[in-house]
Design a protein around this motif. Structure first.
Motif, PDB file in Angstrom:
ATOM      1  N   ARG A  28       0.585   4.618   0.565  1.00  0.00           N
ATOM      2  CA  ARG A  28       0.156   4.297   1.950  1.00  0.00           C
ATOM      3  C   ARG A  28      -1.164   5.345   2.424  1.00  0.00           C
ATOM      4  NH1 ARG A  28       3.101   0.457   0.813  1.00  0.00           N
ATOM      5  NH2 ARG A  28       4.685   0.361   1.720  1.00  0.00           N
ATOM      6  N   ASN A  29      -2.224   5.101   3.670  1.00  0.00           N
ATOM      7  CA  ASN A  29      -2.771   5.924   4.246  1.00  0.00           C
ATOM      8  C   ASN A  29      -2.831   6.311   5.773  1.00  0.00           C
ATOM      9  OD1 ASN A  29      -4.609   6.287   1.633  1.00  0.00           O
ATOM     10  ND2 ASN A  29      -5.710   4.091   2.312  1.00  0.00           N
ATOM     11  N   ASP A  53      -4.731   3.421   7.638  1.00  0.00           N
ATOM     12  CA  ASP A  53      -4.118   1.674   7.594  1.00  0.00           C
ATOM     13  C   ASP A  53      -2.742   2.748   8.893  1.00  0.00           C
ATOM     14  OD1 ASP A  53      -5.480   1.357   6.145  1.00  0.00           O
ATOM     15  OD2 ASP A  53      -4.657   1.355   4.474  1.00  0.00           O
ATOM     16  N   VAL A 107      -3.861   0.808  15.012  1.00  0.00           N
ATOM     17  CA  VAL A 107      -3.473   1.515  14.110  1.00  0.00           C
ATOM     18  C   VAL A 107      -2.532   0.739  13.431  1.00  0.00           C
ATOM     19  CG1 VAL A 107      -3.012   3.760  12.572  1.00  0.00           C
ATOM     20  CG2 VAL A 107      -5.350   2.738  13.708  1.00  0.00           C
ATOM     21  N   ARG A 163       3.757  -3.486  11.674  1.00  0.00           N
ATOM     22  CA  ARG A 163       3.170  -4.317  11.290  1.00  0.00           C
ATOM     23  C   ARG A 163       1.661  -4.773  12.301  1.00  0.00           C
ATOM     24  NH1 ARG A 163       4.191  -4.892   4.571  1.00  0.00           N
ATOM     25  NH2 ARG A 163       4.541  -2.346   4.655  1.00  0.00           N
ATOM     26  N   SER A 173       0.506  -1.048   3.723  1.00  0.00           N
ATOM     27  CA  SER A 173      -0.435  -0.576   2.521  1.00  0.00           C
ATOM     28  C   SER A 173      -1.624  -1.174   2.694  1.00  0.00           C
ATOM     29  CB  SER A 173      -0.053  -1.298   1.157  1.00  0.00           C
ATOM     30  OG  SER A 173      -0.231  -2.636   0.904  1.00  0.00           O
ATOM     31  N   PRO A 174      -2.675  -1.025   1.592  1.00  0.00           N
ATOM     32  CA  PRO A 174      -4.449  -1.230   1.748  1.00  0.00           C
ATOM     33  C   PRO A 174      -4.614  -3.217   1.683  1.00  0.00           C
ATOM     34  CG  PRO A 174      -4.804   0.494   0.643  1.00  0.00           C
ATOM     35  CD  PRO A 174      -2.945   0.040   0.864  1.00  0.00           C
ATOM     36  N   ASP A 227      -1.936  -5.161   3.038  1.00  0.00           N
ATOM     37  CA  ASP A 227      -1.478  -5.885   4.139  1.00  0.00           C
ATOM     38  C   ASP A 227      -2.349  -5.073   5.810  1.00  0.00           C
ATOM     39  OD1 ASP A 227       1.529  -6.013   3.490  1.00  0.00           O
ATOM     40  OD2 ASP A 227       1.274  -3.677   3.448  1.00  0.00           O
ATOM     41  N   VAL A 228      -3.414  -4.891   5.117  1.00  0.00           N
ATOM     42  CA  VAL A 228      -4.574  -5.035   6.774  1.00  0.00           C
ATOM     43  C   VAL A 228      -5.433  -5.862   6.550  1.00  0.00           C
ATOM     44  CG1 VAL A 228      -3.828  -2.488   6.782  1.00  0.00           C
ATOM     45  CG2 VAL A 228      -5.745  -3.080   5.924  1.00  0.00           C
ATOM     46  N   ARG A 255     -13.320   6.918   2.521  1.00  0.00           N
ATOM     47  CA  ARG A 255     -12.834   5.899   2.521  1.00  0.00           C
ATOM     48  C   ARG A 255     -12.695   4.436   1.587  1.00  0.00           C
ATOM     49  NH1 ARG A 255      -7.571   2.652   4.229  1.00  0.00           N
ATOM     50  NH2 ARG A 255      -7.641   0.787   3.183  1.00  0.00           N
ATOM     51  N   TYR A 295     -12.575   1.292   0.552  1.00  0.00           N
ATOM     52  CA  TYR A 295     -12.173   0.079   0.845  1.00  0.00           C
ATOM     53  C   TYR A 295     -12.369  -1.288  -0.270  1.00  0.00           C
ATOM     54  CZ  TYR A 295     -12.636   1.483   5.461  1.00  0.00           C
ATOM     55  OH  TYR A 295     -11.534   2.771   6.648  1.00  0.00           O
ATOM     56  N   GLY A 308      -8.588   1.389  -1.568  1.00  0.00           N
ATOM     57  CA  GLY A 308      -7.538   1.735  -0.755  1.00  0.00           C
ATOM     58  C   GLY A 308      -7.029   3.292  -1.200  1.00  0.00           C
TER      59      GLY A 308
END
Length: 681
Positions: A12-13, A101, A129, A249, A280-281, A283-284, A325, A327, A368
């Motif tokens: 989680r970010n 995220d 966000v 989300r 989470s990474p 989910d985006v 970050r 990606y 992530g």
């Protein structure tokens, strides 16, 4: 294929967002303490916090620099950024939101939504966000969850989905009722963990009512929940949790929790909500970038080509620390990477897992991750680092234009070069600072986002570089705009001095543009000005916007239309038409009626009710326009729009008028016409 075994599902970010003094840093400290990352509670008032580690942050008691920390909870790794709450450091928030995220928005249970709460919420909206809300300071006198939630609904316009009911009020706040599982969580005095038990009898009816309201609000917005609600007339905890995750989300709802971070009450449920609801990474959406003018996507996959965005740089005397970050792909210690913007290659000397000003070495970072890198020499905030054989440019964070400036000089002439070096290092770390030399006075001018922003920058020069500096009075950044334009303005550029000449003939219409900014368009027909020359005219017009005719200030709020022109078979060129565009628009602006603009801010002043009259009179004397007044928590809250130039020294004046009991906050709202007596330069 995304599966539950993918390690990225446990990352989680997130950022902590709020108005100054809402308790962001205390929430962060309690998260670190609760997760076992620290073994002692850090306190803002004692200067012992992990994230506010800079001496100025500890002296002033506010967060100035975004600080990254990493911790673990329930098998998940949480990369957390504690962001500043003061409006002068909004650019730090912008750069942080670009790489996050999700976020936790912290609100004061007494004040509810405050001006900077609104600003950072809008910033998060722009970046898409997802957020959950934490109503903090439930133990304070006047704290009211329902009032705070109403202000969130009314001022920020999300759908608040309240998942907790407080147990006790004000100083008697001891815990919460979890409306999903219908259980009570109570923190005994001095206890670090809650005791779980049944809902107290006195609250059972109210808890059932609120659970029903939550179910109805969720079913209204979530198809699967609606189906179960229609079949069973209720929702299971599992269905409710899954629906809350989806609504969070997509941004269709905002989960609201409450607690008192200072007393360490409500932190564990907040962490559970972060894990359960924030993305989470995976989910985006995949990150988007460009290469050779074409859009490309990179998935959050360690096996994909590497792409990372630098969002923060610390230029310390011992070396540069660059925050990234990642990606997509994997980056390892010793790798050679490419700066996509400059084309230069850089070597990754060391990789670090970040905990504010302390770091743990890493061998590799994957998609992530948020990590720090030592060894990058040229990367700046906003630079894209990518694999050399798979170039990609990611969109950098936006940088706000400075609105306040001061003249800065070294007290000793021998320190002039050292001052220039120190200021260059500051602007490298903080892109919202700008340094220039005034062409008329030869002075070095430092520009920033506000009086406090510049105070902090100058103090850093003094402390970190040991320089004695003299600082001039603050000034504001004026702009110029078109009040009434001109039509059919002709400019002919002809130059003949041997060899190939230059010829360009343009006809321009200039008119105001209400939405601000600059717009260029062409209505030329019949090929009288070829398309490549039209682009050159636009570039020349943009060159002319740097200095307006009133006082050399940047020009904004205009639309320029190229209506006609002529070319020469031999002497016309891009250079000739760019020159014609620049000088043509410059002369057209001189022929137009120009208006000087000054920056204005929305000021929210909180004072005792017996001091309102004096405060209103003082705001009027500062050319302020009162837009609202209300009583909140026993104090008067006055909102006004005031020219920024009139606010210099206002904090001292307000303290003296209210015997130290008044406070104020300000946030930029744009520009407005300045009075005729305002300085042109």
């Amino acid at each position: 294929m995304r599966t539950s075994t993918n390690p990225l599902t446990t990352v989680r970010n997130l950022g902590i967002l709020a108005h100054v003094d809402a308790g962001k840093t205390t929430v962060t400290e309690r998260i670190l303490y609760t997760t076992g990352t620290t073994y002692k509670r850090g306190e803002v008032h004692d200067g012992t916090t992990v994230t506010d580690f800079d001496p100025q942050e500890r002296d002033r008691g506010i967060t100035i620099f975004a600080a990254a920390v990493s911790c673990s909870w329930d098998g998940h790794r949480i990369n957390l950024i504690d962001t500043p709450g003061h409006v002068d450091f909004a650019d730090e928030v912008e750069r942080s939101l670009r790489v996050l995220d999700g976020a936790v928005a912290v609100f004061d249970a007494v004040a509810g939504v405050e001006p900077q709460s609104e600003s950072v919420w809008r910033q998060a909206d722009r970046h898409g966000v997802p957020r959950i809300a934490f109503v903090n300071k439930m133990d304070r006198a006047g704290a009211d969850l329902d009032t705070a939630v109403a202000s969130i609904r009314d001022r920020l316009h999300p759908v608040p989905l309240v998942t907790q009911l407080p147990i006790g009020t004000e100083d008697g706040f001891t815990g919460v009722v979890d409306l999903l599982r219908m259980r009570a969580l109570v923190w005994a005095d001095g206890a670090d963990t809650p005791e779980e038990g049944p809902v107290p009898d006195a609250l059972s009816e109210e808890a059932a009512r609120r659970r029903r309201l939550l179910e109805e609000a969720v079913a209204e917005r979530h198809p699967a929940a609606l189906e179960e609600f229609c079949d069973r007339e209720t929702l299971t905890a599992a269905t409710l949790a899954a629906a809350l995750r989806d609504l969070t989300r997509t941004g269709d709802g905002v989960v609201v929790l409450c607690g008192s971070a200072y007393r360490n009450r409500g932190v564990e449920p907040l962490l559970d909500a972060v894990v359960a609801y924030l993305p989470s990474p995976l989910d985006v959406p995949p990150v988007r970038g460009t290469h050779d003018g074409a859009d490309e996507e990179r998935p959050a996959d360690p096996a994909a080509p590497m792409a990372a965005l630098a969002f923060k740089v610390n230029a310390t005397p011992t070396g540069r620390l660059t925050y990234l970050r990642v990606y997509s792909g994997t980056i390892e210690k010793g790798d050679t990477v490419r700066d996509a913007g400059t084309g230069r290659t850089e070597r990754v000397g060391r990789l670090l897992r970040v905990r504010a000003d302390r770091h743990d070495p890493l061998e590799r970072a994957v998609a992530g991750d948020i990590v720090a890198v030592i060894g990058l020499k040229g990367a700046r905030a906003g630079s894209t680092l990518c694999a050399s054989d798979a170039p990609l440019v990611l969109e950098p964070p936006g940088v706000a234009e400075p609105v306040v400036h001061v003249a800065v000089e070294a007290r000793r002439a021998t320190d002039t070069d050292r001052l220039a070096s120190a200021l260059a290092r500051l602007t490298e770390e903080d892109p919202s600072l700008a340094v220039r030399t005034d062409p008329e006075t030869g002075q070095t001018v430092l520009s920033g986002m506000g009086e406090l922003h510049l105070e902090v920058a100058v103090e850093r020069v003094r402390r970190e570089h040991g320089l004695e500096v003299t600082v001039g009075r603050p000034g504001v950044a004026y702009r110029e705009t078109v009040g009434a334009g001109v039509t059919g303005f002709v400019h002919r550029h002809v130059k003949q001095d041997g060899g190939a000449g230059q010829f360009a003939h343009v006809v321009l219409d200039v008119e105001p543009r209400e939405e601000g900014g600059f717009e260029f368009r062409s209505t030329v027909v019949g090929g009288r000005v070829p398309q490549e020359f039209v682009r050159a005219v636009e570039a020349g017009c943009r060159d002319a916007l740097a200095e307006g005719p009133l006082g050399g200030h940047p020009v904004t709020g205009l639309r320029v239309t190229l209506t006609d022109g002529q070319t020469h078979v031999k002497d016309s060129s891009d250079t000739a038409f760019r020159t014609a565009g620049r000088f043509g628009l410059r002369d057209a602006l001189r022929a137009s009626r120009m208006v000087l603009l000054e920056p204005v801010v929305e000021v929210t002043v909180t004072v005792p009710e017996d001091a309102v009259g004096g405060v209103l009179g003082d705001l009027a004397a500062r050319r302020g326009r009162v837009t609202g007044s209300e009583t909140r928590g026993g104090a008067a809250v006055v909102t006004a729009t005031v020219p920024l130039a009139e606010l210099f020294g206002y904090a001292t004046r307000l303290r003296s008028r209210t015997q130290g009991r008044g406070t104020f906050t300000a946030r930029p709202t744009g520009y407005a016409p300045a009075p005729a007596e305002a300085p042109a330069r």
